[in-house]
Design a protein around this motif. Structure first.
Motif, short mmCIF file in Angstrom:
data_model
loop_
_atom_site.label_atom_id
_atom_site.label_comp_id
_atom_site.label_asym_id
_atom_site.label_seq_id
_atom_site.Cartn_x
_atom_site.Cartn_y
_atom_site.Cartn_z
N GLY A 1 33.10 -41.42 32.95
CA GLY A 1 33.30 -42.44 34.51
C GLY A 1 33.45 -43.33 34.60
O GLY A 1 33.86 -44.23 35.52
N GLN A 2 33.76 -43.91 33.55
CA GLN A 2 34.10 -45.79 33.10
C GLN A 2 36.20 -45.54 33.72
O GLN A 2 36.58 -44.55 32.55
N SER A 3 36.39 -46.21 34.07
CA SER A 3 37.92 -46.66 33.68
C SER A 3 38.69 -47.65 32.59
O SER A 3 37.62 -49.55 32.75
N CYS A 4 39.48 -47.04 31.38
CA CYS A 4 39.35 -49.01 31.09
C CYS A 4 40.71 -48.73 30.48
O CYS A 4 41.00 -47.40 29.13
N PRO A 5 41.15 -48.94 30.90
CA PRO A 5 43.13 -49.03 30.97
C PRO A 5 43.69 -50.12 28.99
O PRO A 5 42.12 -50.59 28.22
N GLU A 6 44.48 -49.87 29.05
CA GLU A 6 44.56 -50.12 27.44
C GLU A 6 45.00 -52.27 27.74
O GLU A 6 45.30 -52.59 28.41
N GLU B 1 29.72 -58.40 27.60
CA GLU B 1 29.44 -57.75 26.69
C GLU B 1 27.89 -56.73 27.29
O GLU B 1 28.28 -55.65 27.31
N LEU B 2 27.31 -56.97 27.94
CA LEU B 2 25.91 -56.27 28.04
C LEU B 2 25.82 -55.62 29.33
O LEU B 2 25.12 -55.01 29.75
N GLN B 3 27.07 -55.85 29.90
CA GLN B 3 27.61 -54.61 31.20
C GLN B 3 28.22 -53.79 31.41
O GLN B 3 28.68 -53.06 32.23
N ARG B 4 28.16 -53.21 29.70
CA ARG B 4 28.93 -51.64 29.72
C ARG B 4 28.14 -50.45 30.30
O ARG B 4 29.79 -49.69 30.75
N TYR B 5 26.99 -50.73 30.62
CA TYR B 5 25.90 -49.69 31.37
C TYR B 5 26.23 -50.08 33.04
O TYR B 5 25.93 -49.04 33.93
N PRO C 1 31.08 -52.99 36.29
CA PRO C 1 32.10 -52.95 36.66
C PRO C 1 33.35 -52.29 35.81
O PRO C 1 35.20 -52.80 36.10
N LEU C 2 32.99 -51.31 34.67
CA LEU C 2 33.85 -50.49 34.30
C LEU C 2 34.23 -49.47 34.97
O LEU C 2 34.76 -48.42 34.44
N ARG D 1 32.79 -43.92 39.98
CA ARG D 1 32.38 -43.56 38.39
C ARG D 1 31.89 -41.56 38.81
O ARG D 1 31.29 -41.37 37.83
N VAL D 2 33.24 -40.96 39.47
CA VAL D 2 33.03 -39.75 39.32
C VAL D 2 34.75 -39.15 38.79
O VAL D 2 35.70 -40.57 37.87
#
Length: 1379
Positions: free
Chosen positions: A168-173, A182-186, A189-190, A216-217
């Protein structure tokens, strides 16, 4: 791929097993289990998830990585053992999977991307060694690696590695996250942004049209709630929100009419106004001449052409006020045209009906045919033609000779009604005490063909007697007809025979003089009377009353005068005359008329009674003498309703003269009689007091009148009067010849018996000699006048006096008893003492029976024939007659048919009259009502407007019908209130209550049908309602029907007329504005008494019916919201169908109930409740009308219902003896009340005694304290005086021995002492001299200090001291002071 450990053999064996299975998809046919070919390994590596990437840009890193792996494992071999592959991948995976790096590597030659789990370039916007899509470069992940990797120079240089992103997260190259984030992984923002969906963390796609995508769908959700609702997905929460069914039920999100374009993030975005959305992915602009409100799924046509209501393309809320204003103007113009057309039609009809002879001949021919149809003989036709000829001859006349009634057959009465009454008692109720006095056992007889007058001072019961005899006031009387049946004067058959002319002019002010008489004739005259006879009666009456020239003028009223008050009085009399009543009662017909008009009216009534054989009874107040002598019978009443005289007026004055009362010749005898009666303390010349006159009449007067009223006795009196008159003339002449005659004949010596005979016989005739009372009989007799009225001595004296004044009273009394005995057979039961009203509580002033307490009730007998003893019929004869009467069905059917026809005829003419009155009241009454309706509808519609939602529909309907109900109730309140007295007079004159009530309802039906159409023609287009106009009109008609019936019930009730308007408005507001079923709602009141109370409200049913019809137009795309509104208010009994726990969470049973309703409930499911609401409104309106009719019937036949109650009560008493029980209870109650009163009285007395004792002790204490204080003050004063005296002696001792001579030395010591010394009783004064004298004066002050203190010589407080008075210091010293 799982990570394998390097140390344990078990781990190696597991890796081998895993690798063998993992390579199966990449194997070729004929593969070896322990060997791996290079192409098989390449296919295996290509199938790995982190290598099978879909990117938007070309990449060669995957191929380079596969080549490096194959080269490391196989070298130059084509096949390698499986163990080598496993060892190479497990021990050197990072070295193999990650790009080879060294310190000498050229940065420009480094690959753009690195692999998962490989070191990455931990910088923003890195040009090489970027994490692939779906991964992010993380330094925290590097810190968690093993030590052997951390010491690797390449890893130590990069200090970051690629790790996969969450679902459900969007991580481009090349995604880079700063260390602090870093702690906002959950966190968010992503997350995949709203409006997009991410099937993998490296793939982001725009949400397609018809779907919505939250944050996040991984896949889009459909916006089609209507179809999605029946799937399992409706129960799955989406995007962190509640499930679909909960949102539809609790949040009322649109089930249809929502629009989801590409990139939609929410499904509940409604279709905007000016557009319509047939599905969730399409939005179309609203076409021209249509309008589309928000959430529309189809366009709605505008209510009128574009020239009136503008509806360009994209219109969301058109303005209907111009159309409403146009309708407003059209209605006003139409009413104006209708008014003049109706006026012209009435004028044309009146002219044509009077002028065109053809119409008259056709009408006469129709009467002839109708007469033949009902069996009338041809002789009647000839008689009618003669009457028409007579009417034609009298067309130019304006007067009428009453004597010609004898020659005109249509004036002859079929019934000659006599009325005899005995012991009639009655009094007005508390609300009517100002209208009449009480009656104390009045008895009398009024004969047909006679004009009888009732006279007396104000408050003597004249009007009360008239109302009792005419049946217009309930009283303790029993009424019998000639067959000795107990009847009620309020029955229709007797009311038609009892005319009544009230004191006030109760007429229809909006009808002409002729119309008042004509409608009265049509409603009262027999059905079979030909038209020509009815027309002749009306014409004769107009000429008789002198109103022929003013027959076409409106009657008017006191406020709106058209004709004079005397003319209205004549019209009021004519209204009763045209009905030809055998018995006509008139309450002060001469009031308000001058002497000339009063005399003319009395003359007319006298002739009318004589020539038409009508029994006329009139209450007259102070008639002139010429009118007084026209009465055939006079009934004189005293204050308190006591009888003083009843007989011919010619015998009234002689009767009172016999009793010793004087009647001056120069005064009106009627005025003298009223002056005598109005003074109870007056005493006649013969010692008889006015308050004793009722007893005198009962004891001797009635018998004396019975003898002198006999025709033979009248002839004897006339002859005796002539003889005595001649003798008086001779005596007068002889006295004129005597010397010393003074010109007066007052002292002519006549025997006293002869004087009495003259006084009794000559009566009121014009005698040539005026006889004055003998002065010898007028001496003051203290032993007579000192007796108290009612005492035994006074009664004895009065009896002796009456024997002298009426020497034949015993003979006259015996004759009266014989006459009564002769009448006993004919008037069977009239003289009996039994009464069916003995149980009525007549002492209760609050009771409906306004009568004086009596042991027996009065009786009234209605007779068709004169009371003659020789025509008496015994009781057995009546029984024989009754036994011979058998039941005849034909007669019963004929009676029913006659009654129905009579009701129809009355109903027809009452409706006709009401229509004429309605046309006359069109301006300004109806016009104002229409303007109020239009204005109220426009204001309410403008306030509500067209921008309302479904939740506003019930409240809008409540307000709309509330305003209509208030205006309708006020309008229909005038139906019976405005002409209440006129209708009551007509009902008491025999006009059917049913016909009166039904005719008023029929006339009002026009306004009941018209008013909701006028109202909703404005309101409907101002608010742009979607339901058909006919539905709102039907509901408005039923509301108006309900309010009209409610107003009828109020207007005919006993609520005062001045309070009916405010009472009606308040009740309508309470029922419509507070009990409409919204707050409190029907659901909250279900099963309680409040539900019944709310059920009485018209708005409860109107609101439900209108809401149902309006919601039907929105049900296709707002069904969930409609269902919840129904549930919230309790409409359509939705609260009994839908399950809801009332909180924000939806339980499984609630969800199941809601889904079932959505599947089974449709737009027509509430139609049966709409029909039920309409039926209930109609039935309630009908119920109010039945209650109003019952009230009218009871008020009009109160005496009849009273008799029925008495009969029922008597039968109940015969069965149960309830009267005995009630008497016992009444006695016990009286004893209890007296005991309580005694206890309370004793308590008050004890409290007063105690208070008196306390007051006495308090006064004694105050007096003792005052005495003690006085003694204390006296002691203090004495001590003070002693001190002053001693000081004075001390001061005197220092005085010189010789004093200068006093200027008053030459005066005497007495004068000196009076001037300077205090006059106290113990003062010892001396002349001024040596000190010894001063000492003596000082000694006197010490001897009597109190007297010195209270000396009058001392100046008063506030008074100016005399200059001769000694100073204070000198007085204190006791010496003299010189001026």
């Amino acid at each position: 791929m799982a990570a394998l450990t390097d140390s344990a053999d078990a781990g190696v064996r597991g890796a081998l097993a895993y690798m063998g299975l993992a390579l199966l998809p990449a194997r070729e046919p004929g593969w070896q289990p322990t060997q791996v070919r290079a192409d098989e390994l390449v296919r295996f590596l290509s199938a790995e998830p982190f290598l099978n990437k879909t990117t938007a840009y070309p990449s060669t890193s995957d191929a380079a990585f596969r080549i490096e792996v194959v080269r490391s494992v196989f070298g130059a071999r084509a096949v390698a053992p499986l163990t080598d592959v496993v060892e190479a991948l497990s021990s050197g995976s990072r070295q193999l999977a990650c790009p080879k790096l060294s310190a000498a590597s050229d940065p420009r030659g480094l690959p753009r991307t690195t692999g998962p789990g490989c070191p990455c370039n931990y910088t923003a916007n890195a040009a090489s060694l970027r994490c692939p899509a779906g991964y992010r470069c993380s330094r925290l992940a590097y810190v968690g690696l093993s030590t052997d990797i951390l010491v690797d120079p390449v890893w130590a240089e990069m200090q970051a590695m690629c790790i996969p992103c969450d679902a459900g997260q969007s991580c481009p190259e090349g995604l880079y996250i700063a260390p602090l984030n870093e702690l906002q992984r959950y966190g968010r923002p992503l997350d995949c942004p709203a409006g997009y969906f991410c099937p993998t963390s490296g793939n982001i796609t725009l949400c397609p049209a018809g779907f919505y995508c939250g944050q996040r769908v991984q896949e889009p959700s459909s916006c089609d709630y209507y179809n999605l609702m029946s799937t399992a997905a409706a129960l799955i929460p989406v995007d962190g929100q509640s499930d679909l069914l909960t949102r539809l039920k609790k949040n009322r999100e649109p089930i249809r009419g929502n629009y989801c374009p590409a990139g939609s993030s929410k499904p509940s975005a409604t279709c905007p106004g000016g557009y319509y959305c047939p599905n969730v992915s399409t939005m179309i602009i609203c076409p021209e001449n249509n309008y589309c409100k928000p959430q529309s799924i189809y366009p709605v046509p505008c209510p009128a052409s574009p020239a009136i209501v503008e509806c360009p393309a994209g219109t969301s809320y058109p303005d209907g006020r111009p159309l409403a204003g146009l309708i407003f103007g059209m209605i006003i113009v139409g009413m104006y045209v209708l008014f003049w057309m109706s006026e012209f039609a009435m004028w044309a009809f009146r002219v044509i009906s009077r002028s065109v002879s053809l119409v008259k001949r056709v009408a006469a021919g129709w009467e002839t045919v109708a007469g033949a149809a009902v069996g009338m003989e041809s002789a009647n036709t000839a008689e009618n033609r003669a009457i028409e000829e007579q009417t034609r001859r009298d067309a130019d006349k304006t007067t009428f000779d009453v004597a010609s009634m004898e020659t005109r057959p249509y004036w002859q009465l079929s019934d000659h009604l006599n009325i005899r009454f005995r012991d009639v008692r009655g009094r007005m109720t508390k609300k009517q005490k100002d209208k009449g006095g009480a009656l104390e056992g009045i008895s009398g007889f009024f004969e047909a063909g006679k004009l009888s007058a009732i006279m007396g001072p104000s408050g003597c019961g004249k009007t009360t007697l008239l109302l009792v005899l005419s049946g217009r006031m309930p009283a303790a009387v029993s009424v019998f007809n000639e067959q000795h049946d107990k009847v009620a004067l309020t029955e229709t058959r007797y009311r038609r025979k009892l005319g009544f002319v009230p004191q006030d002019d109760i007429l229809h002010p909006d009808l002409t003089v002729r119309e008042n008489l004509e409608y009265s004739a049509r409603l009262k005259l027999p059905l079979r009377m030909p038209r020509v006879q009815r027309h002749a009666i009306i014409e004769d009456t107009l000429r008789m009353l002198g109103m022929y020239d003013k027959q076409d003028r409106l009657t008017g009223s006191v406020e709106n005068k058209v004709i004079s008050g005397g003319e209205r009085k004549r019209v009021s009399i004519g209204v009763e005359i045209v009905g030809k009543p055998p018995l006509l009662f008139m309450d002060e017909p001469t009031s308000g008329l001058d002497a000339a008009r009063s005399s003319e009216l009395v003359t007319l009534l006298s002739n009318l009674a004589a020539y038409s054989t009508t029994n006329i009874v009139a209450v007259v107040h102070q008639p002139r003498y010429s009118s007084f002598i026209l009465f055939d019978k006079l009934m004189l009443l005293a204050p308190g309703g006591k009888m003083l005289f009843q007989g011919p007026p010619s015998l009234c004055v002689p009767y009172f003269r016999i009793l010793g009362f004087k009647f001056p010749v120069e005064e009106n005898h009627a005025d003298t009689l009223l002056d005598i009666v109005a003074e109870p303390a007056m005493t006649s010349d013969r010692g008889i007091r006015v308050e004793e006159l009722p007893g005198v009449w009962t004891s001797v007067g009635e018998a004396w009148m019975n003898r002198f009223n006999n025709p033979v006795e009248r002839m004897k009196r006339a002859v005796q009067a002539m003889v005595l008159s001649n003798r008086m003339q001779k005596l007068a002449k002889s006295s004129l010849m005597q010397p010393g005659f003074s010109g007066q004949a007052n002292n002519v010596a006549l025997p006293s018996s002869e004087k009495r005979a003259i006084a009794g016989a000559i009566g009121d005739a014009a005698a040539p000699v005026k006889l004055l009372p003998d002065w010898r009989e007028k001496k003051y007799k203290p032993e007579r006048d000192a007796l108290q009225t009612g005492s035994t001595e006074r009664k004895r004296w009065l009896d002796n006096k009456l024997r002298k004044l009426f020497p034949k009273h015993a003979e006259e009394g015996a004759a009266l008893e014989r006459q009564r005995a002769a009448l006993e057979g004919y008037e069977r039961g009239f003289h009996s003492d039994d009464s069916s009203l003995d149980d009525v509580d007549l002492d209760d002033e609050d009771s409906d029976v306004a009568s004086v307490a009596s042991d027996r009730s009065g009786k009234i007998l209605l007779l068709k024939h004169p009371n003659r003893g020789d025509k008496a019929m015994d009781e057995q004869g009546f029984h024989d007659m009754a036994s011979g009467m058998a039941f005849n069905p034909r007669e019963v059917w004929s009676s029913i048919k006659h009654h129905v026809i009579w009701e129809y005829v009355q109903l027809r003419w009452l409706v006709h009259r009401n229509l004429v009155k309605s046309v006359r009241a069109f301006w300004p009454g109806t016009v104002v009502d229409v303007i109020l309706l239009l204005g109220a509808a426009f204001i309410v519609g403008a306030i509500q407007g067209s921008k309302w939602g479904l939740s506003n529909v019930p409240s809008n309907m409540v307000m709309a019908y509330l305003v209509l109900a208030v205006l309708s109730s006020v309008t229909h309140l005038r139906t019976f209130t405005l002409f209440r007295t006129v209708q009551l007079r007509e009902r008491m004159s025999g006009i059917s209550v049913l016909s009166t009530f039904v005719s008023s309802n029929i006339t009002d039906l026009g306004w009941i049908f018209l008013s909701p159409a006028i109202y909703f023609s404005i309101f409907y287009y101002c608010t742009l309602l979607r339901a058909d106009f006919s539905y709102f009109y039907i509901i408005g008609f039923l509301v108006t029907w309900w309010c009209a019936g409610f107003s009828y019930m109020i207007s005919v009730s006993k609520i005062p007329a001045q309070a009916q308007l405010i009472s009606t408005v308040i009740l309508i507001l309470i029922l419509g504005a507070f009990l409409h079923g919204m707050d409190p709602s029907i659901r909250s009141a279900r099963g309680t008494f409040l539900e019944v109370v709310i059920g009485l409200s018209y708005n409860r049913w109107a609101m439900e019916a209108a809401t149902i019809q309006e919601f039907k137009k929105y049900f296709s795309y707002k069904s969930n919201e409609i269902i919840m509104i129904y549930y919230q208010l309790g409409l359509c009994k939705m609260d009994e169908t839908l399950v809801d726990n009332g909180d924000d969470t939806a339980q499984p049973d609630e969800i199941l109930s809601f889904v079932q309703l959505q599947q089974t409930f449709n737009a027509d499911s509430c139609d049966r409740y709409f029909s039920q609401d309409c039926i209930i409104l109609f039935c309630m309106g009908l119920g109010w009308r039945l209650i109003a009719f019952a009230q009218m019937a009871y008020q009009s036949h109160e005496q009849y219902f009273q008799i029925m109650r008495e009969k029922a009560w008597k039968e109940l008493d015969d069965l149960t003896g309830i009267n005995t029980a009630m008497d016992w209870v009444r006695k016990r109650k009286g004893k209890l009340v007296r005991r309580i009163q005694k206890i309370y009285r004793d308590y008050l007395l004890a409290a007063a005694t105690k208070a008196g004792k306390g007051l006495k002790s308090g006064v004694g204490a105050v007096a003792g304290a005052a005495a003690t204080g006085a003694r204390t003050v006296g002691s203090a004063a004495a001590a003070g005086a002693s001190t002053v005296a001693s000081q004075a002696r001390s001061a005197a001792s220092g005085f010189p021995k010789a004093l200068p001579p006093s200027p008053f030395a030459g005066k005497s010591s007495g004068s000196a002492s009076t001037a300077f010394a205090s006059p106290g009783p113990s003062s010892r004064l001396a002349s001024p001299g040596p000190s010894g004298e001063v000492g003596a004066l000082a000694g006197s002050a010490s001897d009597d200090a109190t007297g010195a203190a209270a000396s009058p010589a001392a100046p008063r407080a506030g008074a100016k001291p005399s200059r001769f008075a000694p100073s204070a210091a000198a007085q204190a010293a006791g010496g003299d002071s010189h001026v």
